[in-house]
Write an enzyme that holds these catalytic residues in place. Sequence first.
Site, PDB file in Angstrom:
ATOM      1  N   GLY A  14     -26.444   5.802   5.341  1.00 44.52           N
ATOM      2  CA  GLY A  14     -25.566   5.917   4.223  1.00 44.52           C
ATOM      3  C   GLY A  14     -24.330   4.815   4.116  1.00 44.52           C
ATOM      4  N   ASN A  16     -23.798   2.358   2.595  1.00 45.87           N
ATOM      5  CA  ASN A  16     -23.374   2.051   1.122  1.00 45.87           C
ATOM      6  C   ASN A  16     -22.830   3.170   0.692  1.00 45.87           C
ATOM      7  OD1 ASN A  16     -24.525  -0.566   0.045  1.00 45.87           O
ATOM      8  ND2 ASN A  16     -26.287  -0.167   1.088  1.00 45.87           N
ATOM      9  N   HIS A 118     -30.976  -2.788  -3.684  1.00 47.71           N
ATOM     10  CA  HIS A 118     -32.034  -3.287  -2.860  1.00 47.71           C
ATOM     11  C   HIS A 118     -31.880  -4.658  -2.233  1.00 47.71           C
ATOM     12  CE1 HIS A 118     -36.226  -3.541  -2.289  1.00 47.71           C
ATOM     13  NE2 HIS A 118     -36.231  -4.974  -2.536  1.00 47.71           N
ATOM     14  N   GLU A 183     -24.188  -6.218   0.434  1.00 42.74           N
ATOM     15  CA  GLU A 183     -24.450  -4.850  -0.588  1.00 42.74           C
ATOM     16  C   GLU A 183     -23.197  -3.940  -0.617  1.00 42.74           C
ATOM     17  OE1 GLU A 183     -27.877  -2.555   0.481  1.00 42.74           O
ATOM     18  OE2 GLU A 183     -28.800  -4.315   1.608  1.00 42.74           O
TER      19      GLU A 183
HETATM   20  C1  GRF Z   1     -30.060  -0.800   2.192  1.00 43.12           C
HETATM   21  O1  GRF Z   1     -30.664  -2.017   2.644  1.00 43.12           O
HETATM   22  C2  GRF Z   1     -30.236  -0.659   0.657  1.00 43.12           C
HETATM   23  O2  GRF Z   1     -30.282  -1.699  -0.079  1.00 43.12           O
HETATM   24  C3  GRF Z   1     -31.758  -0.248   0.872  1.00 43.12           C
HETATM   25  O3  GRF Z   1     -31.716   0.751   1.627  1.00 43.12           O
HETATM   26  C4  GRF Z   1     -30.860   0.469   2.758  1.00 43.12           C
HETATM   27  C5  GRF Z   1     -29.641   1.505   3.016  1.00 43.12           C
HETATM   28  O4  GRF Z   1     -28.943   1.386   3.855  1.00 43.12           O
HETATM   29  N1  GRF Z   1     -32.140   0.632  -0.476  1.00 43.12           N
HETATM   30  P1  GRF Z   1     -27.605   2.270   3.985  1.00 43.12           P
HETATM   31  O5  GRF Z   1     -28.187   3.616   4.378  1.00 43.12           O
HETATM   32  O6  GRF Z   1     -26.789   2.351   2.827  1.00 43.12           O
HETATM   33  O7  GRF Z   1     -26.867   2.017   5.114  1.00 43.12           O
END
Ligand code: GRF
Length: 201
Positions: A14, A16, A118, A183
């Site tokens: 989590g 992001n 992504h 990201e």
């Molecule tokens: C990220 O690399 C996102 O792009 C992909 O899954 C990963 C999730 O990472 N869809 P986090 O759980 O947000 O640390």
Amino acid sequence: MVKIKLGILISGNGSNMQAIANSCQNCGILADIATVAVVISNNPQAKGLQWAEKQGLATAVVDHKSFALATNPRLEFEQKLYQILQQYSVDLVCLAGFMRLLTPFFVNAWYDRLINIHPSLLPDFKGANAVSDAFLAKVKIVGCTTHFVREQMDSGPIILQQSLVVNEDDTLESLKTRILALEHQIYPQTIKIICNKILQN
Ligand code: GRF
């Protein structure tokens, strides 16, 4: 001012989700425009859930495994997600490392209100191993993409992309770290763009 209510769907760390939630705080880029209404995980053990709870965010677990004996497991799982998102009056659903494929029911229910991030420069390297696939392919430029979600996995109109040049000494781990840092920048930026669009309509 009216704020857009975000529903964030996670399965793991989590990070992001944290970047988005932090951007909604005080001086963050989403502070004036968005608020996290609820964080939902399909994985009861997701690390991100603990962080969200500590922050005082509303959280929910919808464990896909508990639907295994249902007549239509995927649909009933998604109907539960949908119900919770409605309960919190969510305007925009943000997938943030949510590791379940979504069916047309859910995708169409949130058409243009469902976004994903992504870790590749889509349309290259779709799928769950995007960074390692890019690393093994020895491409020189990698990156990440935000996009609207459509029925096909990792497809849908692209909103933002950010690239970086692979260094000679990059390892798979260092690349993952560098891409994830990007990201954390583009997801809040993306949400700002979409929220502004929603508010203009
Ligand atoms: C990220 O690399 C996102 O792009 C992909 O899954 C990963 C999730 O990472 N869809 P986090 O759980 O947000 O640390």
